[in-house]
Scaffold this active site. Structure first.
Site, PDB file in Angstrom:
ATOM      1  CE1 TYR A 104      -4.293  -1.153   1.169  1.00 31.22           C
ATOM      2  CE2 TYR A 104      -3.196  -3.373   1.702  1.00 31.22           C
ATOM      3  CZ  TYR A 104      -3.789  -2.708   1.331  1.00 31.22           C
ATOM      4  OH  TYR A 104      -4.783  -3.062   1.767  1.00 31.22           O
ATOM      5  CE1 TYR A 143      -2.317  -6.645   3.217  1.00 26.41           C
ATOM      6  CE2 TYR A 143      -2.925  -6.394   1.579  1.00 26.41           C
ATOM      7  CZ  TYR A 143      -3.242  -6.146   3.065  1.00 26.41           C
ATOM      8  OH  TYR A 143      -3.895  -5.689   3.556  1.00 26.41           O
ATOM      9  NE  ARG A 153      -6.715 -10.135   4.574  1.00 29.29           N
ATOM     10  CZ  ARG A 153      -7.368  -9.459   3.953  1.00 29.29           C
ATOM     11  NH1 ARG A 153      -7.862  -8.437   4.530  1.00 29.29           N
ATOM     12  NH2 ARG A 153      -9.443  -9.958   4.112  1.00 29.29           N
ATOM     13  CG  HIS A 156      -7.958  -7.694   0.278  1.00 25.67           C
ATOM     14  ND1 HIS A 156      -6.835  -8.229   0.551  1.00 25.67           N
ATOM     15  CD2 HIS A 156      -8.635  -6.481   0.794  1.00 25.67           C
ATOM     16  CE1 HIS A 156      -6.171  -7.247   1.459  1.00 25.67           C
ATOM     17  NE2 HIS A 156      -7.345  -6.650   1.250  1.00 25.67           N
ATOM     18  CG  HIS A 158      -9.365  -2.565   1.559  1.00 26.26           C
ATOM     19  ND1 HIS A 158     -10.386  -2.599   2.510  1.00 26.26           N
ATOM     20  CD2 HIS A 158      -8.176  -2.536   1.383  1.00 26.26           C
ATOM     21  CE1 HIS A 158      -8.680  -3.509   3.210  1.00 26.26           C
ATOM     22  NE2 HIS A 158      -8.031  -3.460   2.410  1.00 26.26           N
TER      23      HIS A 158
END
Lengths: 236, 177
Positions: A104, A143, A153, A156, A158
């Site tokens: 991120y 990640y 995870r 995905h 959000h």
């Protein structure tokens, strides 16, 4: 003024519980006491109307000032409806996500994967008159996270959605079909009902896929509908 | 069936925009609005009493005349800082209609999103000293000993303080709406 209709109660098996020991962060943060069931008033039945002049749209995350981000370009599109199937028009949808390497653009993310100067990972748009929306972005990478040994995870994106009532506010995550990490993910698997889980998994769609350009994934979103029987459950 | 919720996670700040915690910001949707500015602030703590430093708080409120559909845009979004503190600059809402002929005391709805919350939490900030608090239909549903968790107290000039305890002693009343 007529009393606002309440919203339909969520089926608890279709929503994650607040307490989920497998997702470690819930343990210090999930409230211990039951929430107080409150009547739906204008506070819950109304919601902000967002003016794009103050909430500018960003439909294409796959490039920054014309420079392409790295990774697999994809199209994510779908329809926003209420439970009775009625489309929700002019609703603000926000998305945020990791880049193709699973990182991120956020100071809190210290995963040893490269940042992409051409990928910010945030988008916003408003649904059209039929509740339809469409983003272009990059397929996010998986990640690691600290929940348990060797925890990863699944890929995905959000999603945050504002409906017509503040009681419809929804934040969720969209997943990708065929991801082997889904079966292992504590957050995804907190939802008890398998059908409800599967509805968070987008579908590959050839019709959304643009030849020579990008694969298309469909993710339809459903907000709580109005309850036609407003006076049950002591709501009067 | 409605779509399942999932946690906002620790990286929601990608959706944080400067000034969204100031509903009266220059160039914002309410720029130039009349009305007395107030600050709503507080600390969010967890079950161990530690600050929750990565939460997102959204507010939704009526204008000083109690309208949600007037010119005032009653939405704000803020983060908690390293002390768990959030802060909004806004105007004090007026009383708003309740169900039937009831009147609700002035209040601001708060929605709290954070890592570890698989669904967001909803609560309200009322204002200490409001006569209407005694007849507010929602406050009447809350056991008296917990009502204080929904009532902001006056701080420094123009400041209202409501601390939020997610869990444990003095746990905030959350609402199932």
């Amino acid at each position: 003024m007529a009393d606002p209709l309440p919203f339909r109660r969520d089926d608890p098996t279709h929503q994650p519980p607040l307490h989920a020991p497998s997702y470690r962060s819930t343990q210090g943060r999930a409230p211990l006491l039951a929430p107080i069931r409150a009547p739906i008033t204008v506070t819950e039945a109304s919601a902000p109307r967002f003016d794009p002049a103050h909430y500018p749209t960003r439909l294409d995350l796959s490039r920054l000032e014309g420079r392409p981000a790295l990774g697999e370009r994809i199209i994510v599109a779908g329809r926003l409806t209420e439970e009775d199937g009625r489309p929700v028009a002019n609703a603000m949808i926000e998305i945020w996500q990791a880049n193709a390497a699973g990182r991120y653009d956020h100071p809190g993310d210290q995963h040893d994967a490269p940042l992409d100067p051409n990928f910010l990972g945030r988008g916003r748009l408003f649904t059209d008159g039929n509740g339809e929306y469409r983003f272009e972005t990059i397929k996010p990478g998986a990640y690691p996270w600290g929940n348990h040994h060797n925890a990863w995870r699944p890929n995905h994106i959000h999603f945050g959605v504002h409906g017509a009532g503040s009681a419809q506010r929804l934040i969720t995550q969209m997943y990708f079909p065929g991801d082997p990490l889904l079966a292992l993910d504590p957050i995804f698997n907190t939802i008890p009902n398998a059908v409800a889980r599967e509805r968070l998994v987008s579908r590959f769609e050839l019709d959304l896929t643009v030849p020579e350009y990008a694969l298309g994934y469909r993710f339809d979103i459903v907000l709580r509908g109005r309850d036609a029987t407003p006076f049950e459950d002591g709501h009067a | 069936m409605s779509t399942a919720h999932q946690t906002v996670g620790p990286y929601w700040h990608l959706l944080e925009y400067e000034g969204w915690d100031d509903l009266l910001r220059e160039g914002g949707p309410n720029a130039g609005m009349e009305g007395e500015a107030v600050t709503l602030t507080g600390r969010i703590t967890d079950g161990a009493g530690a600050p929750v430093t990565d939460a997102q708080i959204e507010i939704w409120q009526a204008d000083p005349e109690g309208r949600y559909d007037g010119a005032f845009h009653g939405f704000g979004r803020a983060r908690t800082d390293e002390a768990g503190r959030f802060r909004f600059r806004t105007v004090k809402p007026g009383p708003v209609p309740g169900r039937g002929n009831a009147t609700q005391a002035p209040h601001i709805q708060l929605q709290i999103f954070a890592r570890g919350l698989l669904r967001h939490l909803t609560t309200r900030a009322y204002f200490a000293g409001e006569a209407l608090n005694h007849s507010d239909p929602l406050l009447a549903l809350v056991p008296e000993e917990r009502r204080g968790t929904l009532i902001a107290k006056p701080g420094a000039a123009g400041e209202w303080v409501l601390d939020i305890r997610l869990r444990g002693d003095g746990e905030t009343v959350f609402l199932d709406i």
